[in-house]
Motif scaffolding. Structure first.
Motif, PDB file in Angstrom:
ATOM      1  N   MET A   1      51.329  31.019  32.151  1.00 51.05           N
ATOM      2  CA  MET A   1      50.894  30.369  33.379  1.00 51.05           C
ATOM      3  C   MET A   1      51.965  30.599  34.442  1.00 51.05           C
ATOM      4  O   MET A   1      53.154  30.735  34.117  1.00 51.05           O
ATOM      5  CB  MET A   1      50.697  28.871  33.128  1.00 51.05           C
ATOM      6  N   LEU A   2      51.581  30.641  35.707  1.00 54.23           N
ATOM      7  CA  LEU A   2      52.534  30.866  36.785  1.00 54.23           C
ATOM      8  C   LEU A   2      53.697  29.878  36.724  1.00 54.23           C
ATOM      9  O   LEU A   2      53.508  28.677  36.499  1.00 54.23           O
ATOM     10  CB  LEU A   2      51.835  30.740  38.142  1.00 54.23           C
ATOM     11  N   ASN A   3      54.919  30.390  36.930  1.00 57.15           N
ATOM     12  CA  ASN A   3      56.124  29.566  36.839  1.00 57.15           C
ATOM     13  C   ASN A   3      56.092  28.369  37.776  1.00 57.15           C
ATOM     14  O   ASN A   3      56.697  27.328  37.501  1.00 57.15           O
ATOM     15  CB  ASN A   3      57.351  30.417  37.164  1.00 57.15           C
ATOM     16  N   LEU A   4      55.382  28.509  38.890  1.00 56.59           N
ATOM     17  CA  LEU A   4      55.305  27.449  39.889  1.00 56.59           C
ATOM     18  C   LEU A   4      54.924  26.104  39.281  1.00 56.59           C
ATOM     19  O   LEU A   4      55.473  25.057  39.650  1.00 56.59           O
ATOM     20  CB  LEU A   4      54.278  27.855  40.959  1.00 56.59           C
ATOM     21  N   TRP A   5      53.988  26.120  38.337  1.00 58.62           N
ATOM     22  CA  TRP A   5      53.467  24.868  37.783  1.00 58.62           C
ATOM     23  C   TRP A   5      54.488  24.123  36.915  1.00 58.62           C
ATOM     24  O   TRP A   5      54.344  22.925  36.672  1.00 58.62           O
ATOM     25  CB  TRP A   5      52.211  25.148  36.960  1.00 58.62           C
ATOM     26  N   PHE A   6      55.530  24.817  36.468  1.00 55.12           N
ATOM     27  CA  PHE A   6      56.529  24.177  35.605  1.00 55.12           C
ATOM     28  C   PHE A   6      57.650  23.516  36.412  1.00 55.12           C
ATOM     29  O   PHE A   6      58.619  23.044  35.837  1.00 55.12           O
ATOM     30  CB  PHE A   6      57.111  25.208  34.640  1.00 55.12           C
ATOM     31  N   ARG A   7      57.508  23.505  37.720  1.00 55.15           N
ATOM     32  CA  ARG A   7      58.509  22.874  38.575  1.00 55.15           C
ATOM     33  C   ARG A   7      58.169  21.428  38.900  1.00 55.15           C
ATOM     34  O   ARG A   7      58.930  20.751  39.594  1.00 55.15           O
ATOM     35  CB  ARG A   7      58.659  23.681  39.872  1.00 55.15           C
ATOM     36  N   ALA A   8      57.027  20.962  38.432  1.00 56.13           N
ATOM     37  CA  ALA A   8      56.615  19.581  38.704  1.00 56.13           C
ATOM     38  C   ALA A   8      57.026  18.684  37.539  1.00 56.13           C
ATOM     39  O   ALA A   8      56.683  18.959  36.382  1.00 56.13           O
ATOM     40  CB  ALA A   8      55.103  19.513  38.908  1.00 56.13           C
ATOM     41  N   PRO A   9      57.758  17.610  37.784  1.00 61.07           N
ATOM     42  CA  PRO A   9      58.164  16.706  36.707  1.00 61.07           C
ATOM     43  C   PRO A   9      56.960  16.092  36.018  1.00 61.07           C
ATOM     44  O   PRO A   9      55.926  15.843  36.640  1.00 61.07           O
ATOM     45  CB  PRO A   9      59.001  15.646  37.436  1.00 61.07           C
ATOM     46  N   VAL A  10      57.096  15.844  34.717  1.00 62.76           N
ATOM     47  CA  VAL A  10      56.062  15.256  33.860  1.00 62.76           C
ATOM     48  C   VAL A  10      54.893  16.228  33.661  1.00 62.76           C
ATOM     49  O   VAL A  10      54.476  16.483  32.529  1.00 62.76           O
ATOM     50  CB  VAL A  10      55.535  13.895  34.397  1.00 62.76           C
ATOM     51  N   PHE A  11      54.379  16.783  34.749  1.00 59.10           N
ATOM     52  CA  PHE A  11      53.288  17.742  34.637  1.00 59.10           C
ATOM     53  C   PHE A  11      53.703  18.932  33.777  1.00 59.10           C
ATOM     54  O   PHE A  11      52.899  19.461  33.007  1.00 59.10           O
ATOM     55  CB  PHE A  11      52.868  18.212  36.033  1.00 59.10           C
TER      56      PHE A  11
ATOM     57  N   VAL B   1      53.134  28.505  28.677  1.00 61.18           N
ATOM     58  CA  VAL B   1      54.523  28.924  28.885  1.00 61.18           C
ATOM     59  C   VAL B   1      54.607  29.707  30.188  1.00 61.18           C
ATOM     60  O   VAL B   1      53.596  30.114  30.757  1.00 61.18           O
ATOM     61  CB  VAL B   1      55.032  29.796  27.712  1.00 61.18           C
ATOM     62  N   THR B   2      55.820  29.941  30.657  1.00 59.34           N
ATOM     63  CA  THR B   2      56.012  30.654  31.915  1.00 59.34           C
ATOM     64  C   THR B   2      55.633  32.124  31.776  1.00 59.34           C
ATOM     65  O   THR B   2      55.716  32.714  30.697  1.00 59.34           O
ATOM     66  CB  THR B   2      57.478  30.559  32.369  1.00 59.34           C
ATOM     67  N   SER B   3      55.251  32.717  32.905  1.00 54.28           N
ATOM     68  CA  SER B   3      54.787  34.104  32.888  1.00 54.28           C
ATOM     69  C   SER B   3      55.880  35.061  33.345  1.00 54.28           C
ATOM     70  O   SER B   3      55.872  35.545  34.486  1.00 54.28           O
ATOM     71  CB  SER B   3      53.550  34.258  33.786  1.00 54.28           C
ATOM     72  N   ASP B   4      56.851  35.289  32.466  1.00 51.21           N
ATOM     73  CA  ASP B   4      57.881  36.278  32.765  1.00 51.21           C
ATOM     74  C   ASP B   4      58.373  36.918  31.475  1.00 51.21           C
ATOM     75  O   ASP B   4      57.990  36.520  30.362  1.00 51.21           O
ATOM     76  CB  ASP B   4      59.043  35.666  33.560  1.00 51.21           C
ATOM     77  N   LYS B   5      59.208  37.940  31.600  1.00 50.11           N
ATOM     78  CA  LYS B   5      59.650  38.727  30.450  1.00 50.11           C
ATOM     79  C   LYS B   5      60.455  37.891  29.460  1.00 50.11           C
ATOM     80  O   LYS B   5      60.344  38.073  28.246  1.00 50.11           O
ATOM     81  CB  LYS B   5      60.479  39.922  30.924  1.00 50.11           C
ATOM     82  N   GLU B   6      61.280  36.975  29.985  1.00 55.53           N
ATOM     83  CA  GLU B   6      62.101  36.138  29.107  1.00 55.53           C
ATOM     84  C   GLU B   6      61.237  35.289  28.186  1.00 55.53           C
ATOM     85  O   GLU B   6      61.497  35.187  26.977  1.00 55.53           O
ATOM     86  CB  GLU B   6      63.005  35.238  29.951  1.00 55.53           C
ATOM     87  N   SER B   7      60.208  34.697  28.726  1.00 54.35           N
ATOM     88  CA  SER B   7      59.300  33.864  27.943  1.00 54.35           C
ATOM     89  C   SER B   7      58.567  34.698  26.903  1.00 54.35           C
ATOM     90  O   SER B   7      58.439  34.304  25.736  1.00 54.35           O
ATOM     91  CB  SER B   7      58.298  33.176  28.874  1.00 54.35           C
ATOM     92  N   ALA B   8      58.071  35.872  27.321  1.00 53.70           N
ATOM     93  CA  ALA B   8      57.352  36.751  26.395  1.00 53.70           C
ATOM     94  C   ALA B   8      58.256  37.203  25.256  1.00 53.70           C
ATOM     95  O   ALA B   8      57.853  37.210  24.087  1.00 53.70           O
ATOM     96  CB  ALA B   8      56.806  37.963  27.153  1.00 53.70           C
ATOM     97  N   ALA B   9      59.494  37.572  25.591  1.00 55.15           N
ATOM     98  CA  ALA B   9      60.423  38.054  24.575  1.00 55.15           C
ATOM     99  C   ALA B   9      60.717  36.974  23.537  1.00 55.15           C
ATOM    100  O   ALA B   9      60.806  37.256  22.333  1.00 55.15           O
ATOM    101  CB  ALA B   9      61.724  38.515  25.237  1.00 55.15           C
ATOM    102  N   HIS B  10      60.848  35.733  23.992  1.00 53.07           N
ATOM    103  CA  HIS B  10      61.163  34.634  23.067  1.00 53.07           C
ATOM    104  C   HIS B  10      60.050  34.460  22.026  1.00 53.07           C
ATOM    105  O   HIS B  10      60.334  34.254  20.839  1.00 53.07           O
ATOM    106  CB  HIS B  10      61.360  33.335  23.839  1.00 53.07           C
ATOM    107  N   ILE B  11      58.807  34.577  22.457  1.00 60.21           N
ATOM    108  CA  ILE B  11      57.680  34.378  21.548  1.00 60.21           C
ATOM    109  C   ILE B  11      57.439  35.597  20.670  1.00 60.21           C
ATOM    110  O   ILE B  11      57.253  35.480  19.451  1.00 60.21           O
ATOM    111  CB  ILE B  11      56.409  34.033  22.351  1.00 60.21           C
ATOM    112  N   LEU B  12      57.467  36.775  21.268  1.00 60.58           N
ATOM    113  CA  LEU B  12      57.151  37.993  20.519  1.00 60.58           C
ATOM    114  C   LEU B  12      58.255  38.414  19.561  1.00 60.58           C
ATOM    115  O   LEU B  12      58.015  39.228  18.660  1.00 60.58           O
ATOM    116  CB  LEU B  12      56.842  39.128  21.501  1.00 60.58           C
ATOM    117  N   ASN B  13      59.459  37.879  19.749  1.00 59.31           N
ATOM    118  CA  ASN B  13      60.577  38.214  18.855  1.00 59.31           C
ATOM    119  C   ASN B  13      60.779  37.198  17.747  1.00 59.31           C
ATOM    120  O   ASN B  13      61.712  37.332  16.952  1.00 59.31           O
ATOM    121  CB  ASN B  13      61.883  38.339  19.657  1.00 59.31           C
ATOM    122  N   ARG B  14      59.949  36.181  17.696  1.00 57.63           N
ATOM    123  CA  ARG B  14      60.119  35.158  16.664  1.00 57.63           C
ATOM    124  C   ARG B  14      59.943  35.751  15.278  1.00 57.63           C
ATOM    125  O   ARG B  14      58.967  36.447  14.998  1.00 57.63           O
ATOM    126  CB  ARG B  14      59.103  34.033  16.869  1.00 57.63           C
TER     127      ARG B  14
END
Length: 334
Positions: free
Chosen positions: A141-151, A161-174
């Protein structure tokens, strides 16, 4: 002329409508409301609540980039079953997914609000865990939505999860496998093409997900949601029109698209923000084996990209007649 809903509508259907309404309002309004409440509490006698949450937020700030925090209790809430039954939404398996491997699922189309993707991957209402045992789904999901508290905590609980390479790498490398990362390839820009009968996908030059799959050796899974584009009508915004020009400019500046869509209301069927009651069937295709290539060449990317498009087209052609798609209708790419 406005077409009103009959008074004799069963309570079960009214409950389904209410659950869809709460989901719609939560994604359109909950973020700004949480931000306003967080700031507002600082100027009241309950200021400590905001301070304590801010401390937690700081300590937990990297979580959306580290696989999020899925909460099965939230994913299994009965409200999602009522929401699923509103359309209804169903999930179809065409091949087994080996739980010892990690997968990158390309999801098409985006639709206006990616409703089918959310219901299938972020809730258990369609039985994802039973259909694909041992597989833990995540959806970008777009990173923008993870900047809102509680939401941010609310959306992470479903597996977003956030939509960037770091997030993808964390999941795909598990290690141990059993993870599926869903990426809606067309993204926000494709939402501008979402209208009933539209089968044009923004995919021709979208190759970042292909490179990710090669780098991490994650099997690619083509996914197509029949009916996703049928939920809303959209104001005419053909490429080259003044409206599309404005929407494209806003999308580049804000990172989100603003389709002028309309569906139905709570008590009438003629206009409103609620989606139409039209079925969504999400078909999960056969995984494509991808050899791990830490530094893929452009040729490697292009070759796998063409293979992926071919498999996606085969998936669409094999199932389209079952879901009322005309025989002479084929996928188009831009």
């Amino acid at each position: 002329m406005v077409e009103f809903a009959p008074l004799s509508v069963p309570w079960k259907r009214r409950l389904q409508t209410l659950m869809v309404l709460q989901w719609l309002l939560s994604f359109l309004a909950m973020g700004p409301i949480c931000i306003a409440a967080f700031i507002g509490l600082l100027f009241t006698r309950f200021w400590l609540l905001s301070v304590l949450y801010a401390t937690w937020w700081y300590l937990d700030r990297n979580k959306p980039w580290q696989g999020g925090r899925r909460v099965q209790t939230i994913r299994r809430l009965v409200i999602w079953k009522h929401m699923k039954d509103y359309f209804p939404v169903s999930l179809v398996k065409t091949a087994e997914l080996d739980p010892s491997r990690n997968y990158l699922a390309g999801i098409h189309p985006h639709g206006v609000l990616a409703t089918g993707s959310f219901i299938n991957l972020c809730t258990e209402s369609t039985g994802f865990s039973e259909i694909f045992p041992g597989i833990r789904p995540h959806l970008m999901m777009l990173n923008l939505w993870f900047r809102a508290p509680v939401f941010r905590d609310y959306i992470m609980s479903g597996g977003l999860v956030t939509s960037d390479k770091e997030s993808a790498a964390h999941i795909l490398n598990r290690k141990g496998g059993g993870n599926l990362l869903g990426i809606i390839i067309g993204g926000a820009q494709e939402a501008l093409n979402a209208r009933p009968g539209a089968y044009t996908l923004l995919l021709r030059n979208r190759k970042g997900f292909i490179r990710l799959a090669l780098i991490h050796g994650a099997a690619l899974v083509p996914v197509f949601s029949f009916g996703e584009n049928d939920l809303y009508d959209q104001v005419e915004n053909s490429p080259g029109s003044w409206l599309r020009w404005i929407q494209n400019r806003l999308q580049k500046v804000m990172g989100i698209s603003l389709p002028l869509f309309h569906g139905r209301g709570v008590f009438q069927y003629s206009f409103g923000l609620l989606p139409h009651r039209r079925p969504i069937t999400t078909v999960v295709g056969k995984p494509i084996d991808v050899p791990q290539t830490p530094q893929p060449s452009q040729e490697d990317v292009d070759k796998l990209h063409q293979h992926y498009i071919k498999e996606l087209c085969n998936l669409f052609e094999a199932h389209k007649l079952k879901y009322n798609v005309p025989e002479d209708q084929h996928l188009e790419f831009c």
